[in-house]
Design a protein around this motif. Structure first.
Motif, mmCIF file in Angstrom:
data_model
loop_
_atom_site.group_PDB
_atom_site.id
_atom_site.type_symbol
_atom_site.label_atom_id
_atom_site.label_comp_id
_atom_site.label_asym_id
_atom_site.label_seq_id
_atom_site.Cartn_x
_atom_site.Cartn_y
_atom_site.Cartn_z
ATOM 1 N N GLN A 92 39.848 36.647 29.885
ATOM 2 C CA GLN A 92 39.562 37.097 31.243
ATOM 3 C C GLN A 92 39.299 35.915 32.171
ATOM 4 O OE1 GLN A 92 36.462 39.714 30.021
ATOM 5 N NE2 GLN A 92 37.924 41.179 29.191
ATOM 6 N N LEU B 220 38.047 43.347 36.747
ATOM 7 C CA LEU B 220 37.843 42.099 36.021
ATOM 8 C C LEU B 220 36.376 41.651 36.030
ATOM 9 C CD1 LEU B 220 39.288 39.885 34.415
ATOM 10 C CD2 LEU B 220 39.733 38.721 36.574
ATOM 11 N N GLU C 94 37.624 43.714 42.807
ATOM 12 C CA GLU C 94 37.588 43.499 41.353
ATOM 13 C C GLU C 94 36.258 43.931 40.741
ATOM 14 O OE1 GLU C 94 39.705 42.854 39.156
ATOM 15 O OE2 GLU C 94 41.385 41.935 40.223
ATOM 16 N N GLN D 164 34.459 43.777 33.541
ATOM 17 C CA GLN D 164 34.921 43.561 32.170
ATOM 18 C C GLN D 164 34.405 42.243 31.587
ATOM 19 O OE1 GLN D 164 36.634 45.842 30.464
ATOM 20 N NE2 GLN D 164 36.755 44.578 28.629
#
Length: 122
Positions: free
Chosen positions: A81, A37, A33, A40
């Protein structure tokens, strides 16, 4: 007396704390990730205090409010998120709730700052 520097803004100070919370939260995300994620949510967290600071440094109240609006959108990104990370099992419900509470605190402070600027424009 108005704050002369963004570092004196309580909203900015708390947004900086949120960055620390998010970085701590994501340090144990799965390695795959790192460019998804993790990246981000970290970028969104950095955007919040950055836009508060940039807005404070602008020459007009209208531009300041626009940057505060961008920081508001970044807060919503973090919340979403964060919930995705919880849904995927990357973080616990307690961790998710703590992050949501910090986002809410920063949001209230950001809203107060925006409201005071809007009153100045009237």
């Amino acid at each position: 007396m108005p704050v002369q520097n963004y570092r004196g803004l309580i909203a900015w100070q708390n947004a900086m704390e949120l960055v620390s919370v998010v970085y701590d939260l994501t340090k144990n995300f799965p390695r795959d990730e790192m460019f998804g994620l993790t990246s981000q949510i970290r970028r969104a967290s950095v955007s919040v205090p950055s836009n508060i600071a940039e807005g404070q440094g602008r020459c007009s109240t209208k531009e300041y409010l626009r940057h505060l609006s961008i920081s508001h959108g970044s807060l919503r990104e973090i919340e979403t998120q964060n919930l995705i990370a919880e849904m995927l099992g990357y973080i616990s419900t307690d961790q998710s709730n703590g992050t949501m509470e910090k986002c809410a605190e920063v949001g209230r402070l950001r809203n107060g700052l925006a409201n005071s600027l809007e009153k100045r424009m009237e």
